[in-house]
Design an enzyme around this catalytic site. Sequence first.
Site, PDB file in Angstrom:
ATOM      1  N   SER A  42       0.696  -1.147  -0.053  1.00 20.96           N
ATOM      2  CA  SER A  42       0.126   0.006   0.085  1.00 20.96           C
ATOM      3  C   SER A  42       0.906   1.205   0.143  1.00 20.96           C
ATOM      4  O   SER A  42       1.936   1.234   0.397  1.00 20.96           O
ATOM      5  CB  SER A  42      -0.915   0.005   1.239  1.00 20.96           C
ATOM      6  OG  SER A  42      -1.571  -1.127   1.284  1.00 20.96           O
TER       7      SER A  42
HETATM    8  N1  SAM Z   1       0.242  -4.802   4.346  1.00 22.46           N
HETATM    9  C1  SAM Z   1       0.863  -5.177   3.122  1.00 22.46           C
HETATM   10  C2  SAM Z   1       2.193  -4.656   2.843  1.00 22.46           C
HETATM   11  O1  SAM Z   1       2.631  -3.846   3.873  1.00 22.46           O
HETATM   12  O2  SAM Z   1       2.926  -5.037   2.037  1.00 22.46           O
HETATM   13  C3  SAM Z   1       0.013  -5.173   1.910  1.00 22.46           C
HETATM   14  C4  SAM Z   1      -1.147  -6.003   1.725  1.00 22.46           C
HETATM   15  S1  SAM Z   1      -1.889  -6.344   0.241  1.00 22.46           S
HETATM   16  C5  SAM Z   1      -2.592  -4.783   0.087  1.00 22.46           C
HETATM   17  C6  SAM Z   1      -3.209  -7.528   0.657  1.00 22.46           C
HETATM   18  C7  SAM Z   1      -2.579  -8.864   1.211  1.00 22.46           C
HETATM   19  O3  SAM Z   1      -3.622  -9.535   1.679  1.00 22.46           O
HETATM   20  C8  SAM Z   1      -1.836  -9.475  -0.043  1.00 22.46           C
HETATM   21  O4  SAM Z   1      -0.576 -10.177   0.107  1.00 22.46           O
HETATM   22  C9  SAM Z   1      -2.844 -10.968   0.037  1.00 22.46           C
HETATM   23  O5  SAM Z   1      -2.279 -11.995  -0.396  1.00 22.46           O
HETATM   24  C10 SAM Z   1      -3.336 -11.000   1.147  1.00 22.46           C
HETATM   25  N2  SAM Z   1      -4.878 -11.481   1.591  1.00 22.46           N
HETATM   26  C11 SAM Z   1      -5.790 -11.624   0.860  1.00 22.46           C
HETATM   27  N3  SAM Z   1      -6.880 -12.491   1.153  1.00 22.46           N
HETATM   28  C12 SAM Z   1      -6.159 -12.937   2.207  1.00 22.46           C
HETATM   29  C13 SAM Z   1      -6.830 -13.745   3.483  1.00 22.46           C
HETATM   30  N4  SAM Z   1      -8.060 -14.107   3.378  1.00 22.46           N
HETATM   31  N5  SAM Z   1      -6.100 -13.954   4.384  1.00 22.46           N
HETATM   32  C14 SAM Z   1      -4.712 -13.637   4.550  1.00 22.46           C
HETATM   33  N6  SAM Z   1      -4.324 -12.965   3.582  1.00 22.46           N
HETATM   34  C15 SAM Z   1      -4.996 -12.424   2.427  1.00 22.46           C
END
Ligand code: SAM
Length: 214
Positions: A63
């Site tokens: 993000s």
């Molecule tokens: N906070 C992170 C960073 O600083 O890099 C960015 C997060 S990214 C916008 C969203 C993440 O949520 C992705 O890596 C995705 O694989 C994960 N994700 C999506 N659905 C998920 C779930 N049900 N459980 C765990 N992780 C999930």
Amino acid sequence: MREPYGRERTRMLEEHLRARGIRHPRVLEAMASVPRHRFVPAGARPHAYADRALPLRHRQTISQPYIVAFMTEALDVGPSHRVLEVGTGSGYQTAVLAPLAKEVYTIERIGDLQRSARELLEELGVPNVRYRVGNGALGWPEHAPFDRILVTAGAPAVPDALKRQLSPDGGLMVIPVGDADLQELVAITRAGAAWTSEPLLGCRFVPLVGAEGR
Ligand code: SAM
């Protein structure tokens, strides 16, 4: 020797965070201390401190700095708090949360991303993080309740499991809720058996996948 990207990081703090209203000293300190360029793919390093989301592997994103700071400030993390983070991604948000909290429990559904985030956070000496690969929409019941929950993927609705795992004693969750293209960042506060919800900001995240998610 000058710290790599030190000037860019200072500019990020001034232009993208302070100038846009991020005020909490501990949040600014945490954002100043984390080398964001280490969390982005090598080819994207020159843009690491620009205020934009950047691509990660597996079509996921890190993000933009303003959103990371805004969510962290809204989460109002204290030094005694146990924090659940859903969506480890690159581990950048985890690294920002860790110095503010007692412990961070972070869940990521993609094992490959979790592995590299963990390796980097361990290399950077971040000690108070526990890692899990799985569906974060189900929370981490063995360690509940959590004082704070931060979801960094967009959910169609607030997952019930996360609501239940929020501390009944003033627990606070920040989560993007909405459709696949556009969500609203919402703050959910729990007092006993009552949950209240406050809209904070429009946003756009990759989807929260899996049971109770999309
Ligand atoms: N906070 C992170 C960073 O600083 O890099 C960015 C997060 S990214 C916008 C969203 C993440 O949520 C992705 O890596 C995705 O694989 C994960 N994700 C999506 N659905 C998920 C779930 N049900 N459980 C765990 N992780 C999930």
